[in-house]
Design a protein around this motif. Structure first.
Motif, mmCIF file in Angstrom:
data_model
loop_
_atom_site.group_PDB
_atom_site.id
_atom_site.type_symbol
_atom_site.label_atom_id
_atom_site.label_comp_id
_atom_site.label_asym_id
_atom_site.label_seq_id
_atom_site.Cartn_x
_atom_site.Cartn_y
_atom_site.Cartn_z
ATOM 1 N N LYS A 3 18.661 -30.714 5.868
ATOM 2 C CA LYS A 3 19.236 -30.606 7.210
ATOM 3 C C LYS A 3 18.796 -31.800 8.043
ATOM 4 O O LYS A 3 17.616 -32.039 8.223
ATOM 5 N N LEU A 10 23.640 -30.730 6.191
ATOM 6 C CA LEU A 10 23.856 -29.681 5.204
ATOM 7 C C LEU A 10 22.548 -28.920 5.025
ATOM 8 O O LEU A 10 21.488 -29.518 4.864
ATOM 9 N N GLU A 11 22.645 -27.600 5.077
ATOM 10 C CA GLU A 11 21.438 -26.792 4.926
ATOM 11 C C GLU A 11 21.531 -25.955 3.656
ATOM 12 O O GLU A 11 22.400 -25.085 3.544
ATOM 13 N N TYR A 13 20.971 -23.065 1.004
ATOM 14 C CA TYR A 13 20.818 -21.625 1.184
ATOM 15 C C TYR A 13 20.049 -21.070 -0.016
ATOM 16 O O TYR A 13 20.377 -21.391 -1.162
ATOM 17 N N ILE A 37 23.948 -25.544 -1.849
ATOM 18 C CA ILE A 37 24.730 -25.983 -0.689
ATOM 19 C C ILE A 37 26.075 -25.264 -0.768
ATOM 20 O O ILE A 37 26.890 -25.534 -1.651
ATOM 21 N N GLU A 41 29.164 -24.817 4.258
ATOM 22 C CA GLU A 41 28.359 -25.931 4.793
ATOM 23 C C GLU A 41 29.124 -27.249 4.646
ATOM 24 O O GLU A 41 29.133 -28.075 5.550
ATOM 25 N N TRP A 42 29.743 -27.456 3.469
ATOM 26 C CA TRP A 42 30.539 -28.671 3.256
ATOM 27 C C TRP A 42 31.723 -28.716 4.213
ATOM 28 O O TRP A 42 32.028 -29.758 4.795
ATOM 29 N N HIS A 44 32.040 -27.281 7.135
ATOM 30 C CA HIS A 44 31.555 -27.514 8.491
ATOM 31 C C HIS A 44 31.188 -28.990 8.692
ATOM 32 O O HIS A 44 31.560 -29.606 9.697
ATOM 33 N N SER A 167 30.976 -17.215 0.471
ATOM 34 C CA SER A 167 31.002 -18.362 1.376
ATOM 35 C C SER A 167 32.433 -18.795 1.682
ATOM 36 O O SER A 167 32.787 -19.027 2.834
ATOM 37 N N PHE A 173 32.165 -20.306 10.043
ATOM 38 C CA PHE A 173 30.730 -20.302 9.774
ATOM 39 C C PHE A 173 30.239 -18.868 9.926
ATOM 40 O O PHE A 173 30.463 -18.245 10.961
#
Length: 182
Positions: A3, A10-11, A13, A37, A41-42, A44, A167, A173
């Motif tokens: 991140k 990208l965070e 999980y 990942i 996330e990608w 966003h 996801s 999100f």
């Protein structure tokens, strides 16, 4: 650990699974955390980066027109008609559904350390019309020794893909995580 690195936001999980340890002597499965990942996330990160990033990574050069044309064509196909989820979606819902391909491949990361790399890419960006011919987004690297046998490989990949399905089904999100955490 990612991140904010390189401005990618990208965070990873944490996904927990009972798998066999990489230690040679351990025969019983134990809880193991994989850092993944997730697709949202990608999405966003690309959305935040702007139209060009979304076009290059997910929508293709024609954007929503390309997505609409894809689903109109695919609605006639057998795989679409027999898909457990897609036939029940309206045209508006299909325009929020991105067709992705999953790819897994083994590679040597360190000397004598093989990893299985799972990645995804959009069906709409595959092909010669895009400036980047093969854009895959990293999801996870799994040490080869985790795959003790075909059953273990199937368990790990199907467990990961069920998290990926969650996801991708968020359409935004998520407010809560896969495990119900806030």
């Amino acid at each position: 650990f990612m991140k904010g690195s390189f401005s990618c936001n990208l965070e990873p999980y944490p996904v927990w699974m009972d798998v066999h340890s990489t230690d040679k002597g351990d025969l019983a499965p134990s809880p193991t955390c994989f850092h993944v990942i997730l697709p949202h996330e990608w999405l966003h990160a690309c959305f935040e980066a702007g139209e060009e990033a979304m076009a290059a990574s997910f929508l293709g050069p024609d954007g929503l027109a390309e997505l609409r044309a894809f689903w109109r064509l695919e609605k006639k196909s057998m795989w679409f008609k027999h898909h457990p989820y897609l036939p029940g979606l309206s045209e508006e819902e299909l325009l929020k559904t991105l067709p992705v391909l999953w790819h897994i491949d083994g590679t040597e990361v360190f000397r004598e350390q093989e990893m299985q790399i799972l990645s995804l890419k959009s069906v709409l960006t595959a092909g010669a019309r895009m400036p980047v011919p093969d854009m895959k987004m990293f999801v996870i690297a799994i040490p080869d020794e985790m795959f003790k046998n075909r059953d273990e490989r199937h368990f790990i990949l199907s467990s990961l893909l069920s998290v990926m399905e969650w996801s991708l089904s968020q359409h935004a999100f998520p407010d809560v995580g896969y495990y119900g955490e806030i």
